[in-house]
Design a protein around this motif. Sequence first.
Motif, mmCIF file in Angstrom:
data_model
loop_
_atom_site.group_PDB
_atom_site.id
_atom_site.type_symbol
_atom_site.label_atom_id
_atom_site.label_comp_id
_atom_site.label_asym_id
_atom_site.label_seq_id
_atom_site.Cartn_x
_atom_site.Cartn_y
_atom_site.Cartn_z
ATOM 1 N N ASP A 113 0.827 -1.212 0.000
ATOM 2 C CA ASP A 113 0.000 0.000 0.000
ATOM 3 C C ASP A 113 0.861 1.262 0.000
ATOM 4 O OD1 ASP A 113 -2.072 -1.712 0.083
ATOM 5 O OD2 ASP A 113 -2.672 -1.305 2.148
ATOM 6 N N VAL A 114 1.821 1.308 0.899
ATOM 7 C CA VAL A 114 2.710 2.473 0.985
ATOM 8 C C VAL A 114 4.160 1.973 1.015
ATOM 9 C CG1 VAL A 114 3.452 4.417 2.424
ATOM 10 C CG2 VAL A 114 1.009 3.890 2.198
ATOM 11 N N ILE A 115 4.993 2.592 0.175
ATOM 12 C CA ILE A 115 6.402 2.198 0.124
ATOM 13 C C ILE A 115 7.273 3.365 0.594
ATOM 14 C CG2 ILE A 115 8.313 1.488 -1.392
ATOM 15 C CD1 ILE A 115 6.150 0.215 -3.223
ATOM 16 N N VAL A 116 8.184 3.053 1.499
ATOM 17 C CA VAL A 116 9.163 4.043 1.954
ATOM 18 C C VAL A 116 10.534 3.570 1.492
ATOM 19 C CG1 VAL A 116 10.333 4.991 3.984
ATOM 20 C CG2 VAL A 116 7.839 4.768 3.982
ATOM 21 N N ALA A 117 11.327 4.479 0.958
ATOM 22 C CA ALA A 117 12.693 4.118 0.572
ATOM 23 C C ALA A 117 13.679 4.951 1.373
ATOM 24 C CB ALA A 117 12.892 4.351 -0.916
#
Lengths: 328, 265
Positions: free
Chosen positions: A291-295
């Motif tokens: 749903d949500v991607i953090v890099a």
Amino acid sequence: MNNFKNVWIFAQVQRGRLSPTALELLTAGRKLADSLKEKLCAVLVGYHVEPFVKDLVEHGADVIYVCDAPLLENYVDDVYARVLADLVAQYKPNKFLLPATNLGRSLSAKTAVFVGTGLTADATEVTIHEPDGQLYATRPTFGGNLMATITCKRTRPEMCSLRPMSYEKALAKPGRTGEVIHFAFDAKRHVSAARFIEFIKSGAEGIDLAEAEIIVAGGRGVGKPEGFVLLQKLADRLGGAVAASRAAVDNGWIDYRYQIGLTGRTVKPKLYIACGISGQIQHMAGMSGSDVIVAINKDPQAPIMKAANFAVEGDLYEVIPAMLEELK
Amino acid sequence: MHIVACVKQTPKSDQVKVDPVTGCLLRSGAASAMNPFDEYALEEAVILKEQLGGKVSVITMGPPQAEAVLRDSVARGADEAFQLGDMAFAGSDTWSTSYALAKGIEKIDAEQKVDIVICGKQTNDSDTGHIGPQISAWLKWPNAAFVKRIICATENFVRVERLTEDGSEILEMPYPCVISVVKDINQPRVRSVKGRLAAKRVQITKWTADDIGADKSKLGVKNCPTNVVKSFVPKREVCSVTVSGVTAQERGAKLVALLKENNCL
């Protein structure tokens, strides 16, 4: 074909535990059943599985088919597939959803051949095509680069395995009632030449990747095995699980079972925090459905930074401690 | 010991492009190679042969150019190669493909008894993982999927460890049986000079649907149970925020705040 009625889901039980995928399948199945104006049924196979009947009914199943026998305590492909094929032959469901877990992938495939019907693998969305009542199962293919919608026109039931976390878990309505149908285990028919020897619990504690709503994953940028201790700290704080890219696994920093991507596992958490992962297409194939991607990456040009909803430029060894501090 | 490894020629994962208008895979131009998962299947077959003696047969279903993947298999240690090629197979789904492969294996088995069939966990172009379990269903042989280790293989049985989400399970199967293996099982070796020479010389056995006695009403795009009704490129409209802050520490703290704001935590 018209005498095939109702939407079935396979409620996976392993090691005395009802898989959360059962509740996700009840959500997906409820939509199909309502749209077809048919019943939603759950299939419960195993040993001492009776206690889960109430759970499944309260979470939306109208009918539960129970096959309970000591020889079903552990999963052996042939035995379970024969039970399912016999259930299908007797009760003729219209649609049959299974979880795309390791067990479900193998079981659905074998059952489809025994039954003589079509199967779609690892769908992320299922709908009823109103004009003809067919199941339209949409799945990522080619590592998520292409979506394909698949139907099964001429045979019933239309079978489909559904990727874990693709649907929310059904909510319980305490006091809801349903019908229970007991299906007799037949030791002569439901057999296999394969013999189950034992289960070995994974050394890892905590939440399994397939069920984790938050995943903290590390790649080449982690640089050393000890780095995963820091990632685990963040995962623990967030109530999530740790995973890795192929680079980290191939370097021997973490076990293969944690590998996400084309040659590893596919996950679909609510939040995926990629630390020191460049975001090669092979890795993206395993997590792009999140749903949500953090890099978090030192390199602002890394492909993952463009695919992420939140991109943080920086050394994970500086960023993660700051996050932990903020989360105190 | 007679081991059959199933292989497939697929486009290399990182070289496939999708036509944005039609949503079709643009396979032309993309280099083809052995499905990466099949490399582990073949390697495990060769390891078993080295341990117990015998031979490795390799089978594929595919168009004429798929012969290359069979020659490559011989370069990697396979002894005999079988290609199922027929327009009747074209467009088959996993149910039909596994049927054709099972019929091919049945014919190989009739000529020389087969002990184990080894498949990769899945292919990189359709990701189903159906073929191993489905071949075993057609042949009515026992099977195990997600195998990460062959613990021991004797003259009479094989003991395997398969991966589950919560650990692993040990199973024992008599021959003949089918296993599908994951990447963790071995480290495929490089092709030997001897292997490369053998690959050039090997006679590939080519069979049509009739040769393997397959029922054509079970084969091909018109007869297989499932069909693709549409394909499309997934929308990836990422709303991407670059987290601001002077130092990495500031950005880390800001990230937590942003995630909380967006109900991600």
